[in-house]
Design a protein around this motif. Structure first.
Motif, PDB file in Angstrom:
ATOM      1  N   GLU A   1       0.880  -1.161   0.000  1.00  0.00           N
ATOM      2  CA  GLU A   1       0.000   0.000   0.000  1.00  0.00           C
ATOM      3  C   GLU A   1       0.920   1.214   0.000  1.00  0.00           C
ATOM      4  O   GLU A   1       1.841   1.291   0.811  1.00  0.00           O
ATOM      5  CB  GLU A   1      -0.872   0.003   1.251  1.00  0.00           C
ATOM      6  CG  GLU A   1      -1.739   1.240   1.387  1.00  0.00           C
ATOM      7  CD  GLU A   1      -2.453   1.252   2.727  1.00  0.00           C
ATOM      8  OE1 GLU A   1      -3.588   0.761   2.789  1.00  0.00           O
ATOM      9  OE2 GLU A   1      -1.830   1.728   3.711  1.00  0.00           O
ATOM     10  N   PHE A   2       0.685   2.132  -0.922  1.00  0.00           N
ATOM     11  CA  PHE A   2       1.546   3.316  -0.970  1.00  0.00           C
ATOM     12  C   PHE A   2       0.712   4.547  -1.251  1.00  0.00           C
ATOM     13  O   PHE A   2      -0.399   4.475  -1.757  1.00  0.00           O
ATOM     14  CB  PHE A   2       2.678   3.151  -1.991  1.00  0.00           C
ATOM     15  CG  PHE A   2       2.239   2.786  -3.379  1.00  0.00           C
ATOM     16  CD1 PHE A   2       2.131   3.752  -4.364  1.00  0.00           C
ATOM     17  CD2 PHE A   2       1.951   1.467  -3.712  1.00  0.00           C
ATOM     18  CE1 PHE A   2       1.742   3.428  -5.646  1.00  0.00           C
ATOM     19  CE2 PHE A   2       1.564   1.132  -4.991  1.00  0.00           C
ATOM     20  CZ  PHE A   2       1.453   2.104  -5.970  1.00  0.00           C
ATOM     21  N   ARG A   3       1.296   5.676  -0.875  1.00  0.00           N
ATOM     22  CA  ARG A   3       0.624   6.962  -1.041  1.00  0.00           C
ATOM     23  C   ARG A   3       1.443   7.833  -1.969  1.00  0.00           C
ATOM     24  O   ARG A   3       2.649   7.958  -1.801  1.00  0.00           O
ATOM     25  CB  ARG A   3       0.434   7.638   0.306  1.00  0.00           C
ATOM     26  CG  ARG A   3      -0.501   6.835   1.188  1.00  0.00           C
ATOM     27  CD  ARG A   3      -0.548   7.359   2.577  1.00  0.00           C
ATOM     28  NE  ARG A   3      -1.360   6.442   3.362  1.00  0.00           N
ATOM     29  CZ  ARG A   3      -2.088   6.786   4.384  1.00  0.00           C
ATOM     30  NH1 ARG A   3      -2.085   8.043   4.797  1.00  0.00           N
ATOM     31  NH2 ARG A   3      -2.798   5.892   5.028  1.00  0.00           N
TER      32      ARG A   3
ATOM     33  N   ASP B   1       1.796  11.654  -3.441  1.00  0.00           N
ATOM     34  CA  ASP B   1       1.379  13.018  -3.118  1.00  0.00           C
ATOM     35  C   ASP B   1       0.910  13.764  -4.369  1.00  0.00           C
ATOM     36  O   ASP B   1       0.993  13.243  -5.483  1.00  0.00           O
ATOM     37  CB  ASP B   1       2.483  13.784  -2.375  1.00  0.00           C
ATOM     38  CG  ASP B   1       3.726  14.044  -3.211  1.00  0.00           C
ATOM     39  OD1 ASP B   1       3.635  14.122  -4.458  1.00  0.00           O
ATOM     40  OD2 ASP B   1       4.809  14.186  -2.615  1.00  0.00           O
TER      41      ASP B   1
ATOM     42  N   ILE C   1       6.339   9.557  -4.089  1.00  0.00           N
ATOM     43  CA  ILE C   1       5.911   8.496  -3.178  1.00  0.00           C
ATOM     44  C   ILE C   1       6.090   9.005  -1.761  1.00  0.00           C
ATOM     45  O   ILE C   1       7.198   9.286  -1.323  1.00  0.00           O
ATOM     46  CB  ILE C   1       6.726   7.207  -3.398  1.00  0.00           C
ATOM     47  CG1 ILE C   1       6.555   6.717  -4.832  1.00  0.00           C
ATOM     48  CG2 ILE C   1       6.306   6.137  -2.396  1.00  0.00           C
ATOM     49  CD1 ILE C   1       7.514   5.611  -5.212  1.00  0.00           C
ATOM     50  N   GLN C   2       4.989   9.126  -1.045  1.00  0.00           N
ATOM     51  CA  GLN C   2       5.039   9.658   0.310  1.00  0.00           C
ATOM     52  C   GLN C   2       5.329   8.567   1.335  1.00  0.00           C
ATOM     53  O   GLN C   2       6.068   8.784   2.283  1.00  0.00           O
ATOM     54  CB  GLN C   2       3.717  10.351   0.636  1.00  0.00           C
ATOM     55  CG  GLN C   2       3.753  11.115   1.947  1.00  0.00           C
ATOM     56  CD  GLN C   2       2.443  11.805   2.194  1.00  0.00           C
ATOM     57  OE1 GLN C   2       1.414  11.149   2.319  1.00  0.00           O
ATOM     58  NE2 GLN C   2       2.474  13.126   2.258  1.00  0.00           N
ATOM     59  N   SER C   3       4.729   7.384   1.140  1.00  0.00           N
ATOM     60  CA  SER C   3       4.967   6.283   2.075  1.00  0.00           C
ATOM     61  C   SER C   3       4.667   4.955   1.387  1.00  0.00           C
ATOM     62  O   SER C   3       3.917   4.898   0.417  1.00  0.00           O
ATOM     63  CB  SER C   3       4.095   6.434   3.326  1.00  0.00           C
ATOM     64  OG  SER C   3       2.721   6.324   2.980  1.00  0.00           O
ATOM     65  N   VAL C   4       5.280   3.884   1.907  1.00  0.00           N
ATOM     66  CA  VAL C   4       5.054   2.526   1.413  1.00  0.00           C
ATOM     67  C   VAL C   4       4.869   1.633   2.636  1.00  0.00           C
ATOM     68  O   VAL C   4       5.667   1.696   3.578  1.00  0.00           O
ATOM     69  CB  VAL C   4       6.251   2.006   0.580  1.00  0.00           C
ATOM     70  CG1 VAL C   4       6.001   0.587   0.103  1.00  0.00           C
ATOM     71  CG2 VAL C   4       6.541   2.938  -0.584  1.00  0.00           C
ATOM     72  N   ARG C   5       3.829   0.823   2.607  1.00  0.00           N
ATOM     73  CA  ARG C   5       3.570  -0.097   3.707  1.00  0.00           C
ATOM     74  C   ARG C   5       3.321  -1.489   3.132  1.00  0.00           C
ATOM     75  O   ARG C   5       2.582  -1.638   2.156  1.00  0.00           O
ATOM     76  CB  ARG C   5       2.342   0.366   4.487  1.00  0.00           C
ATOM     77  CG  ARG C   5       2.064  -0.449   5.733  1.00  0.00           C
ATOM     78  CD  ARG C   5       0.971   0.189   6.543  1.00  0.00           C
ATOM     79  NE  ARG C   5      -0.314  -0.043   5.921  1.00  0.00           N
ATOM     80  CZ  ARG C   5      -1.411  -0.420   6.569  1.00  0.00           C
ATOM     81  NH1 ARG C   5      -1.390  -0.555   7.866  1.00  0.00           N
ATOM     82  NH2 ARG C   5      -2.529  -0.619   5.932  1.00  0.00           N
TER      83      ARG C   5
ATOM     84  N   ARG D   1       9.916   2.267  -5.953  1.00  0.00           N
ATOM     85  CA  ARG D   1      10.701   3.496  -5.774  1.00  0.00           C
ATOM     86  C   ARG D   1      11.474   3.866  -7.044  1.00  0.00           C
ATOM     87  O   ARG D   1      11.622   5.037  -7.361  1.00  0.00           O
ATOM     88  CB  ARG D   1      11.647   3.344  -4.595  1.00  0.00           C
ATOM     89  CG  ARG D   1      10.891   3.252  -3.269  1.00  0.00           C
ATOM     90  CD  ARG D   1      11.785   3.425  -2.077  1.00  0.00           C
ATOM     91  NE  ARG D   1      11.125   3.130  -0.820  1.00  0.00           N
ATOM     92  CZ  ARG D   1      10.215   3.880  -0.239  1.00  0.00           C
ATOM     93  NH1 ARG D   1       9.830   4.992  -0.793  1.00  0.00           N
ATOM     94  NH2 ARG D   1       9.676   3.530   0.913  1.00  0.00           N
TER      95      ARG D   1
ATOM     96  N   VAL E   1      -3.170  13.110  -0.713  1.00  0.00           N
ATOM     97  CA  VAL E   1      -2.512  11.935  -1.303  1.00  0.00           C
ATOM     98  C   VAL E   1      -3.536  11.024  -1.985  1.00  0.00           C
ATOM     99  O   VAL E   1      -4.718  11.027  -1.638  1.00  0.00           O
ATOM    100  CB  VAL E   1      -1.740  11.111  -0.253  1.00  0.00           C
ATOM    101  CG1 VAL E   1      -0.612  11.911   0.371  1.00  0.00           C
ATOM    102  CG2 VAL E   1      -2.654  10.545   0.807  1.00  0.00           C
TER     103      VAL E   1
ATOM    104  N   GLN F   1      -4.124   7.084  -2.329  1.00  0.00           N
ATOM    105  CA  GLN F   1      -3.691   5.831  -1.711  1.00  0.00           C
ATOM    106  C   GLN F   1      -3.961   4.681  -2.670  1.00  0.00           C
ATOM    107  O   GLN F   1      -5.071   4.522  -3.166  1.00  0.00           O
ATOM    108  CB  GLN F   1      -4.432   5.604  -0.396  1.00  0.00           C
ATOM    109  CG  GLN F   1      -3.957   4.364   0.342  1.00  0.00           C
ATOM    110  CD  GLN F   1      -4.560   4.283   1.719  1.00  0.00           C
ATOM    111  OE1 GLN F   1      -4.425   5.208   2.507  1.00  0.00           O
ATOM    112  NE2 GLN F   1      -5.232   3.181   2.007  1.00  0.00           N
TER     113      GLN F   1
END
Length: 155
Positions: free
Chosen positions: A79-81, A83, A88-92, A110, A127, A129
């Motif tokens: 799951e990534f966000r 902006d 790429i703001q975050s990756v989970r 990335r 963002v 998602q």
């Protein structure tokens, strides 16, 4: 006069010193410019397809072409966000049965960024998602579920 009777001595030219080796030119990596906004995108699924295509293009040496094997080596869900500028703001990690596949999936994501800027109507709190699934062959090559060509033996 005795000096005149002698044969002239042969004079070798002065030894030339070799030029120093040329310094190797190292290409300075340039940051990948953000692609233009995905203005024609109407839905999150359409934007997800734009992102998946960019991941494929940036990782062509790792992409499996054709149908996937019936029993996959690994299925990784990230799951990534993204902006408003396409960064790429975050990756989970939501699912990763093995560390190597998880690392390859996250690195491929990335490597593909930045993405086209998502349209404003797809943003929530600034963002977009996205959840994407990486389907791994035994060889380590993968397909993204959004663009997958199916599996062998599937009806």
């Amino acid at each position: 006069m005795a000096a005149c009777d002698q044969m002239p001595q042969r004079m070798d030219p002065p030894a030339q010193t070799p030029a120093p080796p040329a310094k190797p030119q190292v290409a300075t990596p340039r940051p990948t410019p953000a692609p233009p906004p995905a203005a024609s995108v109407r839905t999150l699924d359409e934007y997800k397809r734009v992102v998946a295509t960019r991941v494929n293009d940036a990782n062509s040496e790792r992409i499996h072409r054709g149908q996937l094997q019936a029993l996959l080596r690994a299925v990784v869900v990230l799951e990534f966000r993204v902006d408003r500028n396409g960064g790429i703001q975050s990756v989970r990690t939501l699912r990763a049965p093995e560390r190597e596949a998880e690392t390859i999936a996250a690195a491929s994501l990335r490597r593909a960024g930045p993405f086209p800027a998502p349209p404003a109507h797809l943003l929530q709190s600034g963002v977009a998602q996205i959840t994407e699934t990486w389907l791994f062959q035994d060889s380590g090559h993968f397909q993204l579920r959004t663009l997958a060509e199916g599996q062998l033996g599937a009806r």
